[in-house]
Design a protein around this motif. Structure first.
Motif, PDB file in Angstrom:
ATOM      1  N   LEU A  54       0.817  -1.213   0.000  1.00 42.56           N
ATOM      2  CA  LEU A  54       0.000   0.000   0.000  1.00 42.56           C
ATOM      3  C   LEU A  54       0.855   1.269   0.000  1.00 42.56           C
ATOM      4  O   LEU A  54       1.634   1.499   0.933  1.00 42.56           O
ATOM      5  CB  LEU A  54      -0.910  -0.024   1.240  1.00 42.56           C
ATOM      6  N   ASP A  55       0.700   2.066  -1.040  1.00 43.29           N
ATOM      7  CA  ASP A  55       1.376   3.363  -1.105  1.00 43.29           C
ATOM      8  C   ASP A  55       0.672   4.335  -0.162  1.00 43.29           C
ATOM      9  O   ASP A  55      -0.560   4.337  -0.063  1.00 43.29           O
ATOM     10  CB  ASP A  55       1.338   3.886  -2.540  1.00 43.29           C
ATOM     11  N   ILE A  56       1.428   5.160   0.539  1.00 43.76           N
ATOM     12  CA  ILE A  56       0.812   6.117   1.465  1.00 43.76           C
ATOM     13  C   ILE A  56       0.165   7.277   0.715  1.00 43.76           C
ATOM     14  O   ILE A  56      -0.928   7.729   1.066  1.00 43.76           O
ATOM     15  CB  ILE A  56       1.852   6.632   2.478  1.00 43.76           C
ATOM     16  N   MET A  57       0.811   7.764  -0.341  1.00 41.51           N
ATOM     17  CA  MET A  57       0.303   8.926  -1.073  1.00 41.51           C
ATOM     18  C   MET A  57      -0.587   8.463  -2.217  1.00 41.51           C
ATOM     19  O   MET A  57      -0.117   7.951  -3.227  1.00 41.51           O
ATOM     20  CB  MET A  57       1.469   9.751  -1.616  1.00 41.51           C
ATOM     21  N   LEU A  58      -1.899   8.647  -2.046  1.00 42.50           N
ATOM     22  CA  LEU A  58      -2.873   8.255  -3.056  1.00 42.50           C
ATOM     23  C   LEU A  58      -3.711   9.467  -3.456  1.00 42.50           C
ATOM     24  O   LEU A  58      -3.834  10.422  -2.680  1.00 42.50           O
ATOM     25  CB  LEU A  58      -3.761   7.128  -2.529  1.00 42.50           C
ATOM     26  N   PRO A  59      -4.330   9.440  -4.637  1.00 45.69           N
ATOM     27  CA  PRO A  59      -5.001  10.649  -5.128  1.00 45.69           C
ATOM     28  C   PRO A  59      -6.314  10.995  -4.442  1.00 45.69           C
ATOM     29  O   PRO A  59      -6.723  12.153  -4.464  1.00 45.69           O
ATOM     30  CB  PRO A  59      -5.242  10.324  -6.612  1.00 45.69           C
TER      31      PRO A  59
END
Length: 236
Positions: A54-59
């Motif tokens: 899971l990427d922390i920075m999402l749109p």
């Protein structure tokens, strides 16, 4: 490559990084689900992946919030990808319920090693219905904890927790009243060499464990702190 292994959900809004990770995992035999937003990730959770990267920075919504939402219904291992390597960012991710984190850019070998370790622990310690009759349990006061799988009861009520928190509780309960240093806990549970930043990692998971089992986490009865020495389990 002998057949398809576990299913891994990769949540990343950078198309290039997403493609690289997906190709890498598929090459290792994993079934890969992908998502480019938090909302899409939560929808993919219906397919019950065995691991979430899971990427922390999402749109749309942050990975932190996605992690918290996943934790309301699942103990699936979560590996955070973050471009931020600061201690505060790591603490926030672990506090949200992540099991581990990896800072971008990363080596492919390191990603695969983290994936393998998280999946191994998850498969080893989650409950398997057909084996429950053969399980051995630790029983202390109000608690009944499986020695083999992530199955914890307090006063007969099932308590959901991540595998890391379960492993910490099991370790402390197996040696009731023994004081474990942070280094002891980290090396026993994470099965990796101790490093200074691990202090904060362990403390975050101890806090989450207390939230799961204590009646008042601010005044813990079962997981007690021995200042300057470590933690111990006390049966009330």
């Amino acid at each position: 490559m002998d057949g398809v292994k576990d299913t891994i959900l990769v949540v990343e809004d950078d198309d290039d990084i997403l493609e690289v990770i997906a190709i890498l995992l598929k090459r290792e035999g994993y079934r890969v689900l992908t998502a480019v937003s938090g909302g899409e990730a939560l929808a993919q959770m219906e397919k019950e992946p065995n691991l979430v990267i899971l990427d922390i920075m999402l749109p749309d919504i942050s990975g932190i919030e996605v992690c918290k939402e996943i934790r309301t219904a699942s103990t699936v291992p979560i590996l955070f990808l973050t471009a931020k390597g600061g201690l505060r960012d790591k603490t926030e991710g672990l506090g949200a319920g992540a099991d581990d984190y990896l800072v971008k850019p990363f080596f492919q070998e390191e990603l695969l090693a983290r994936v393998t370790a998280l999946l191994r622990r998850y498969e080893q310690y989650r409950g398997i219905d057909e084996q429950k009759e053969e399980e051995a349990f630790l029983e202390e006061g109000a608690f009944r904890v499986s020695r083999e799988f992530n199955e914890v009861y307090k006063d007969g009520r099932r308590i959901e927790m991540t595998d890391i928190e379960y492993r910490i509780l099991r370790l402390l309960m197996e040696y009731k009243n023994k004081i474990f240093s942070i280094r002891n806990i980290y090396e026993s549970v994470w099965e990796k060499p101790y490093f200074y930043d691990a202090n904060n990692t362990v403390m975050v998971h101890i806090r989450r464990l207390r939230m799961a089992i204590e009646d008042d986490p601010r005044h813990p009865v079962y997981i007690q702190t021995e200042w300057g020495r470590g933690y111990r389990f006390v049966s009330a």
